[in-house]
Write an enzyme that holds these catalytic residues in place. Structure first.
Site, short mmCIF file in Angstrom:
data_model
loop_
_atom_site.label_atom_id
_atom_site.label_comp_id
_atom_site.label_asym_id
_atom_site.label_seq_id
_atom_site.Cartn_x
_atom_site.Cartn_y
_atom_site.Cartn_z
N LYS A 148 0.85 -1.20 0.00
CA LYS A 148 0.00 0.00 0.00
C LYS A 148 0.89 1.25 0.00
O LYS A 148 2.08 1.17 0.30
CB LYS A 148 -0.92 -0.03 1.23
CG LYS A 148 -0.17 -0.02 2.56
CD LYS A 148 -1.07 -0.42 3.72
CE LYS A 148 -0.28 -0.44 5.02
NZ LYS A 148 -1.03 -1.12 6.10
N ARG A 162 -10.64 -0.96 14.65
CA ARG A 162 -10.62 -0.19 13.42
C ARG A 162 -11.65 -0.90 12.53
O ARG A 162 -12.79 -1.00 12.93
CB ARG A 162 -9.19 -0.17 12.86
CG ARG A 162 -8.92 0.93 11.88
CD ARG A 162 -7.44 1.04 11.53
NE ARG A 162 -6.91 -0.16 10.87
CZ ARG A 162 -5.66 -0.27 10.42
NH1 ARG A 162 -4.80 0.72 10.55
NH2 ARG A 162 -5.26 -1.38 9.83
N HIS A 173 -6.18 -8.05 12.51
CA HIS A 173 -4.97 -7.23 12.52
C HIS A 173 -4.62 -6.88 13.96
O HIS A 173 -5.51 -6.59 14.77
CB HIS A 173 -5.22 -5.95 11.71
CG HIS A 173 -3.99 -5.15 11.41
ND1 HIS A 173 -2.79 -5.72 11.02
CD2 HIS A 173 -3.78 -3.81 11.43
CE1 HIS A 173 -1.90 -4.75 10.81
NE2 HIS A 173 -2.47 -3.59 11.06
N ARG A 187 1.02 -11.36 6.49
CA ARG A 187 1.05 -10.10 5.72
C ARG A 187 2.23 -9.25 6.19
O ARG A 187 2.20 -8.69 7.27
CB ARG A 187 -0.23 -9.29 5.95
CG ARG A 187 -1.53 -10.00 5.64
CD ARG A 187 -2.72 -9.07 5.82
NE ARG A 187 -2.78 -8.46 7.13
CZ ARG A 187 -3.39 -8.99 8.20
NH1 ARG A 187 -4.00 -10.15 8.11
NH2 ARG A 187 -3.38 -8.35 9.35
N TYR A 237 11.37 32.05 3.89
CA TYR A 237 10.14 32.76 4.28
C TYR A 237 10.14 33.09 5.77
O TYR A 237 10.55 32.28 6.59
CB TYR A 237 8.93 31.88 3.99
CG TYR A 237 8.65 31.67 2.53
CD1 TYR A 237 8.35 32.73 1.69
CD2 TYR A 237 8.68 30.38 2.00
CE1 TYR A 237 8.08 32.51 0.33
CE2 TYR A 237 8.41 30.16 0.65
CZ TYR A 237 8.11 31.23 -0.16
OH TYR A 237 7.85 31.02 -1.49
N CYS A 279 10.72 25.10 2.36
CA CYS A 279 9.72 25.61 1.42
C CYS A 279 9.03 24.46 0.71
O CYS A 279 9.35 23.30 0.95
CB CYS A 279 10.37 26.53 0.40
SG CYS A 279 11.32 27.89 1.15
N MET A 280 8.11 24.78 -0.19
CA MET A 280 7.38 23.72 -0.87
C MET A 280 8.31 22.83 -1.70
O MET A 280 8.17 21.61 -1.71
CB MET A 280 6.29 24.31 -1.77
CG MET A 280 5.39 23.25 -2.39
SD MET A 280 4.08 23.92 -3.42
CE MET A 280 2.88 24.41 -2.21
N ASP A 281 9.28 23.45 -2.37
CA ASP A 281 10.14 22.70 -3.29
C ASP A 281 11.62 22.88 -3.02
O ASP A 281 12.44 22.35 -3.76
CB ASP A 281 9.88 23.14 -4.74
CG ASP A 281 8.41 23.39 -5.00
OD1 ASP A 281 7.66 22.41 -4.90
OD2 ASP A 281 8.04 24.55 -5.25
C1 PLP Z 1 -0.26 -2.08 6.75
C2 PLP Z 1 -0.85 -3.38 7.16
C3 PLP Z 1 -0.04 -4.53 7.31
C4 PLP Z 1 1.48 -4.49 7.23
O1 PLP Z 1 1.99 -4.12 8.47
P1 PLP Z 1 3.60 -4.05 8.70
O2 PLP Z 1 3.72 -3.64 10.12
O3 PLP Z 1 4.11 -3.02 7.76
O4 PLP Z 1 4.14 -5.40 8.42
C5 PLP Z 1 -0.67 -5.73 7.57
N1 PLP Z 1 -2.01 -5.81 7.69
C6 PLP Z 1 -2.81 -4.73 7.59
C7 PLP Z 1 -4.28 -4.88 7.77
C8 PLP Z 1 -2.26 -3.48 7.33
O5 PLP Z 1 -3.07 -2.40 7.24
#
Ligand code: PLP
Length: 384
Positions: free
Chosen positions: A40, A139, A168, A224, A269, A316-318
């Protein structure tokens, strides 16, 4: 050497480091446990498509993203592995998900019914879904007490292919594992309950990077992993990576101008920094619109000429102005075109994502995932 980027501020990603981290993590999983690479937020800033390709080639079995649009970017980039969207997807996008074979996360019956109504029975594929269980993070997720009813409702929606079930962990990166153990025990009770009614999906998963490293019982059918694949610590104090993992990302910029300030000269700035002595400063073409934070806390310094170069005045921005006194003293000069390091190594010094996070007052996940897409990513190592 990586190819030359199309901008004087860029990210270098080491394919060998990514592949090494996949292998290191895989070795900790039971032979039957699949590895889902969490990619992600542009693969935690490493660049979605190429990073995903490298992770899959090195042995990941599937990938996960936060949104359907991220999943479609991977499909458009030629990724054919399973893709799970971890976040909420509104029903009007369900047909697209089915067509492109992207798996959605579900946790309530109304959304399930709405998905089923959007996916035409005539479509070649069914819509794959994984059901998320809330075991204490509060969540996303269906509460354990409502699980059996939800799975019974899903059984009556044949256009949905209920492939997976997951939860999770909230605190798996902490020394104290008791809360994670409680969450996991609850998840296992749910699995047993569903198993007894013949409702348990094929793929159960719970572990994130920290749990993969510290709680092997939680690996189940699939795990995961995000942060560990990038060679970054789940937590620098309480859950550092074991030896052998390597950070894959380096962030560099280039000196675009050098000038010498006189006492009383101000920088940037708001004229917040005023020189008290003659001092050489360098302008860097990187700013808060690249993910280099402006306030309240900044990186504090970058590396130029193998020396720390403190940030002067407002980012700054850039663009950002840094004090290159130390580099001048050490090397006699700082010139346009010299390299600046924001994350990575320069001579004997190193700034890690964890160092930057400590100064900015956040975590390493935030530091790398906030580096915006306009910063080009170049890849080196491995086979392209
Ligand atoms: C982001 C996420 C992960 C990965 O977590 P890490 O700590 O980066 O390994 C696993 N499961 C869910 C639901 C997540 O949102």
């Amino acid at each position: 050497m990586p190819p030359l980027p199309n901008r004087p501020t860029w990210i270098e990603v080491d394919r060998d480091a990514l592949a090494n981290n996949v292998r290191k993590l895989r070795r900790r999983l039971a032979p039957g446990t699949r590895l889902m690479a969490v990619v992600k937020a542009n693969a935690y800033g490493h660049g979605a498509v190429e990073t995903t390709r490298v992770l899959l080639r090195a042995g990941a079995d599937a990938c996960a993203v936060a949104t359907l649009s991220e999943g479609l970017e991977l499909r458009d980039g030629g990724i054919t592995a399973p893709i799970l969207v971890l976040g909420y997807t509104p029903p009007h996008l369900a047909a697209e998900a089915a067509r492109r074979d992207v798996t959605l996360t579900l946790y309530d019956g109304d959304t399930a019914t709405a998905y089923a109504a959007c996916v035409q029975p005539g479509d070649a594929t069914r819509l794959k879904v994984h059901v998320k269980i809330n075991t204490g993070m509060n969540r996303l997720g269906v509460d354990p007490a409502d699980c059996v009813a939800l799975f019974e409702a899903l059984r009556d929606l044949p256009v949905l292919d209920v492939e997976g079930i997951f939860t999770h962990f909230a605190t798996s990166d902490e020394f104290d594992r008791s809360h994670t153990q409680q969450q996991f025990d609850l998840f296992r009770e749910v699995l047993a309950l569903l198993g007894a009614s013949g409702l348990r999906p094929r793929v159960a998963h719970a572990a994130n990077s920290a749990a993969i490293l510290t709680m092997p019982d939680t690996h189940l059918d699939m795990a995961r992993a995000g942060i560990a694949l990038y060679g970054l610590d789940p937590d620098p104090e309480q859950c550092p990576l074991p030896d052998g993992f390597r950070p894959a990302l380096v962030w560099k910029s280039t000196v675009s101008q050098v000038r010498v300030l006189n006492p009383g000269d101000a920088v940037s700035y708001g004229r917040e920094f005023i020189a008290e002595r003659r001092m050489p400063v360098a302008v860097l073409p990187v700013g808060y619109a690249d993910g280099f934070p402006r306030r309240p806390q900044t990186w504090e310094y970058v590396l130029v000429g193998g020396q720390p170069a403190p940030i002067l005045g407002r980012v700054c921005m850039d663009q950002t102005v840094v004090d290159v006194t130390a580099a001048f003293l050490m090397n006699g000069a700082v010139d346009v075109g010299d390299e600046a390091v924001l994350i990575g190594r320069q001579s004997d010094l190193r700034i890690t994502a964890e160092d930057a996070a400590a100064r900015v007052g956040t975590n390493n996940y935030d530091i790398v995932s906030r580096i915006l897409a306009r910063v080009p990513r170049v890849y080196h190592g491995g086979n392209a």
